[in-house]
Enzyme design. Structure first.
Site, PDB file in Angstrom:
ATOM      1  CB  SER A 205      -2.875   3.970   6.328  1.00  0.00           C
ATOM      2  OG  SER A 205      -1.781   3.135   6.890  1.00  0.00           O
TER       3      SER A 205
ATOM      4  CG  ASP B 128     -11.589  -9.378   3.789  1.00  0.00           C
ATOM      5  OD1 ASP B 128     -12.089  -9.263   2.577  1.00  0.00           O
ATOM      6  OD2 ASP B 128     -10.268  -9.186   3.956  1.00  0.00           O
TER       7      ASP B 128
ATOM      8  CE  LYS C  17       1.050   5.049   4.256  1.00  0.00           C
ATOM      9  NZ  LYS C  17       0.759   3.730   5.237  1.00  0.00           N
TER      10      LYS C  17
END
Length: 725
Positions: free
Chosen positions: A472, A483, A497
């Site tokens: 999460s 990224d 998740k």
């Protein structure tokens, strides 16, 4: 036998009453829901079936009813060790009426089915205790097959008798291998089984109701849960890392509540009278209020009496650990205070990576973050000292910066998530400004959540350590760092998740009501990385991978049969601080060479492979000679490893001489010694963390001495991501 505690219960409309078991020593369960529970059931149904609230609402139709029924049975008796097929057949007619029961709050079947469960537990425990009067033959080649999730329900009581005989036999053998004598084994196991039965008998109507509603919520979404007012309070305290009370961790042992650990800075620690192992036998309110005898109480009921508003008094009647259970009773008055649970907060340390092959020694800061915690109420009130993972990490980073460390590893292993806001703000400590995560609501609207502060707490080399237990909010952070090309991501593929939950207070609707209906942790959205990819199912894949400690088929989002599928949306523009692709082959080569000579890392890998092989068997031998040979092999392995550690000057494993299976459960061990064992475990060698720091040091060294490579990997020469100057 390790029994699965009931964590379910569902509403079943009953057409004919079930026979109820009578227990003279346990509180009688209600046969119907209270008025508040009826209202709560209707409110939860309204939330989960309405797309204005739930991200993926599910109609309470025949298919859902069947699913709820299945989950009820799995949660109640997942190992299929209590019910027979005859019981399941008897329950089957209730399945069709589940929808009406949940919508209308007609919850009588939940309590009546649970009563049958209690009866079966009593029967099985009675049989197990009777078996203890006999001796066992450990010379046969019998096996105890403990993984029963996919086996059919027992055809008869005789089949369950055989299962329990093997289970008790295994429990006995474990204690025998640990050096216990028959009389002591009988006493230990008899108490263990009696305690199991008592714990089931102590369950109340509110427990059954919560179990029931969660069988429904889990059928809608694996991360949607219902909390009673009491469990909601516990959840909120865990998120805020604080509570109002005396500052002690409690544990039930036999019929008493015992202090397991004193929390630093709390009233107990400041007073200095109570210590680990002391038994609390009575609780009173105020300086002179009557003291209630709490021997035999459930631990959560005792905790509810001890907790209270800050600056109020509580009287504790206790027996010091050294005086035994029949010792003299003492009295103590404490003033409750707000206690910070510092043990669960972010912690920092520094690792030294020695010089090698002409490259300089490096100092790498490590931050271990167990959860993305935040005191929501404190933040709402704008309190100056509210608990925040980001604020705590920022302080640690400031210290690292002052000490001129060469890099930072953020350890998110087994960090299951927490506050979405904290994940965004924590990312902001390492980037100048920009989007962190995209959130898509049920209607399809996508919101980009960004870090809007240009301030950067750490602009130097960074690595993020993850494993399958990172989920999460951990995946939001690790994904954003990856990224942006802001740091290296090292370890195992994460949990997967990719959904967002929000706490819905059910007391917000009935006018004027407070703390009567509980809360729902409701899935309201799905999050996506700034690259557009979801972490759902797939998780975050590390740049440099360590061997997987657990298989994706055994643990992770992919194990849920009703989890959302993976998908992607459009990417959003964001800064690319670096591209580690050209650097990874060099780091991989160094990593491979280093771990080939790293004894601790190789031993960890061996242990993982052995654990996975044992788990894949799904059974355990009941032959004493075979089991003893396995134990002796493990003993020799530990002894040999300690000798090598000593010879090579490695850190000795503090638990190497105390890690054999003692055959006991947690509440059967000496609390003081068990707590000390937990503390020692924190000092065990951690080859994965050290290797992560070494990989980061490699990256710094390579980029520092190879300017063309540095320009290729880190084109940004200013701002966050300034790895090499």
């Amino acid at each position: 036998m390790k029994f699965k505690a009931p964590a379910f219960l569902m509403a079943l409309a009953l057409t004919a009453p079930l026979a109820l078991a009578a227990y003279a020593d346990s509180p009688a369960l209600p046969s119907a829901a209270t008025a508040d529970q009826v209202t709560t059931s209707k409110l939860v149904y309204g939330l989960l079936s309405d797309s204005r609230y739930a991200y993926r609402p599910r109609a309470l139709d025949a298919a859902t009813s069947k699913d709820v029924f299945k989950r009820y049975l799995e949660a109640l008796d997942g190992s299929k060790q209590f019910f027979t097929q005859a019981d399941i057949t008897r329950f089957a007619p209730f399945e069709a009426n589940i929808a009406a029961a949940i919508r209308g709050g007609e919850l009588e079947p939940a309590f009546q089915v649970f009563a049958v469960y209690k009866q079966r537990v009593g029967e099985r425990i009675g049989y197990a205790r009777k078996l203890l009067k006999q001796d066992f033959d450990f010379s046969s080649d019998e096996k105890f097959e403990y993984d029963r999730k996919d086996v059919p329900w027992a055809a008869s009581s005789a089949e369950l008798d055989d299962l329990w005989r093997k289970s008790v036999k295994n429990d006995w053998l474990r204690l025998k291998l640990a050096g216990k004598q028959p009389a002591e084994i009988r006493k230990t196991l008899d108490k263990r089984y009696a305690t199991l039965e008592k714990s089931v008998n102590e369950l109340k109507g509110e427990d059954v109701f919560q179990f029931f509603l969660n069988s429904y919520t889990s059928a809608v979404d694996p991360h949607t849960d219902y909390f009673t007012p009491r469990t909601a309070e516990n959840f909120n305290q865990a998120m805020s890392l604080s509570l109002e009370g005396i500052g002690a961790q409690l544990q039930r042992q036999d019929d008493m509540v015992v202090i397991r650990e004193v929390i630093a800075g709390g009233p107990v620690a400041v007073n200095g009278t109570l210590k680990a192992g002391d038994r609390i036998v009575g609780v009173g309110q105020g300086k002179s209020g009557p003291v209630e005898d709490v021997i035999g109480w459930r631990i959560d009921d005792v905790v509810a009496k001890i907790r209270g508003k800050a600056d109020t008094q509580v009287r504790l009647e206790f027996i010091p650990a050294e005086e035994g259970v029949d010792g003299k009773h003492h009295m103590l008055v404490l003033t409750r205070q707000k206690v910070r649970l510092a043990e669960q907060a972010a912690k920092g340390e520094t690792l030294s990576i020695p010089a090698k092959d002409g490259e300089p020694a490096r100092k790498v800061g490590v931050i271990k973050l167990p959860t993305f915690y935040q005191d929501f109420e404190g933040r709402r009130r704008n309190a100056a000292d509210y608990a925040s993972a980001t604020r705590d990490v920022a302080k640690l980073l400031a210290g690292f910066k002052a000490d001129k460390l060469d890099g930072v590893v953020l350890d998110l292993r087994n960090n299951g998530g927490g506050s979405l806001d904290e994940a965004i703000e924590l990312t902001g400590l390492f980037i100048e400004q920009g989007p962190v995560v995209q959130v898509r609501e049920s209607g399809g609207r996508v919101t980009v959540n960004s870090d809007r502060s240009e301030a950067v707490a750490w602009d130097g080399p960074l690595a993020v350590l993850i494993n399958r237990g990172s989920a999460s909010a951990s995946e939001i952070f690790a994904g954003a760092i990856q990224d942006y090309g802001r740091g290296l991501v090292i370890g195992e593929t994460t949990f997967g998740k990719g959904t967002v939950q929000n706490i819905v207070d059910l007391d917000r609707w009935p006018s004027g009501e407070t703390q009567r209906y509980g809360q729902v942790k409701l899935t309201i959205a799905q999050f996506f990385r700034v690259s557009g990819s979801s972490t759902q199912h797939k998780g975050v894949v590390p740049d440099l991978a360590f061997p997987a400690s657990v298989d994706a088929s055994e643990y992770g989002e992919s194990t849920y049969d009703n989890a959302l599928p993976w998908t992607r949306i459009a990417a959003v523009p964001h800064t690319q601080y670096g591209n580690f692709g050209p650097l990874l082959p060099k780091l991989e080569g160094r990593h491979t060479a280093r771990i080939a000579a790293d004894r601790e890392f190789q031993w960890w890998n061996e242990d993982v492979e052995q654990f996975r092989a044992e788990k894949a068997k799904k059974y355990i031998s009941l032959n004493e000679t075979e089991r003893r040979a396995e134990r002796e092999k493990q003993d020799k392995q530990r002894t040999d490893r300690q000798a090598i550690r000593k010879q090579l000057g490695l850190d000795l494993d503090p638990l190497a001489d105390d890690s054999n299976d003692d055959g006991l459960t947690g509440n059967e061990r000496d609390i003081v010694k068990d707590t000390a064992r937990e503390k020692a475990a924190e000092k065990r060698p951690d080859p994965l963390l050290r290797e992560s720091a070494a990989i980061l040091a490699d990256a710094v060294n390579l980029l520092e001495k190879d300017r063309p490579l540095s320009a290729q990997v880190l084109p940004q020469s200013t701002g966050a991501g300034r790895w090499a100057d």
